[in-house]
Motif scaffolding. Sequence first.
Motif: not given
Length: 221
Positions: A1-19
């Motif tokens: 499948m032709s698809r874009p190059y995918v960069l996943l960007s995230v910031a998280a707390s030390l216990d894995g929470c994003i909010d």
Amino acid sequence: MSRPYVLLSVAASLDGCIDDTSTTRLVLSDQDDFDRVDAERAASDAILVGAGTIRADNPRLLVRSAQRRERRVAAGKPASPAKVTFTRTGSLDPSSQFFVAGDVPKLVYAPPEVASSLSLGPSATVIGAADLTAALADLHSRGISRLMVEGGGHIHTQFLAADVVDEIHLVYAPFFVGEPDAPRFVHPAAFPQSPARPMSLTCVQQIGDLVLMKYRVTSHD
């Protein structure tokens, strides 16, 4: 499948929470990290967030730096990348910042039965896509070569479980959220990246009291 190059960007707390579960957005990055993310946005062709993130955070998803915007325009590109979202239900407000901020393409992918009756005004193009594979193929056909995925957790999980992520930029903030119902980086799923098939750590960088880790999905190399 032709698809874009995918960069996943995230910031998280030390216990894995994003909010957290409060009504105020939890700030996980500092100004230096926000600038780093801005540079990654400027280097991308499109930025994707889920419909839940649009409803919860009302993000603008624009390049902040005037110099970076000028460089994009000089290269014949819009000042900011295209904006992309996925919605299963069509529950989106056309007056949200996703749609009204920035003179850039806004692409909305939904199941065909939802897309056929979804109207979000002249600023948005609604595309029926049966699944993530179809949506990524359509993005590629529209000239999107590099896609930056910024969440939330359900979107992260969907992309990772489908094995369509090429690179992950993960920032950890130096505190714990500790709330069992807080949004998480990822949810339970059958991930192809397992101990038998690890990713490659390409960078560890201190940013103030934050730490940035970059991973490459080596099976895609």
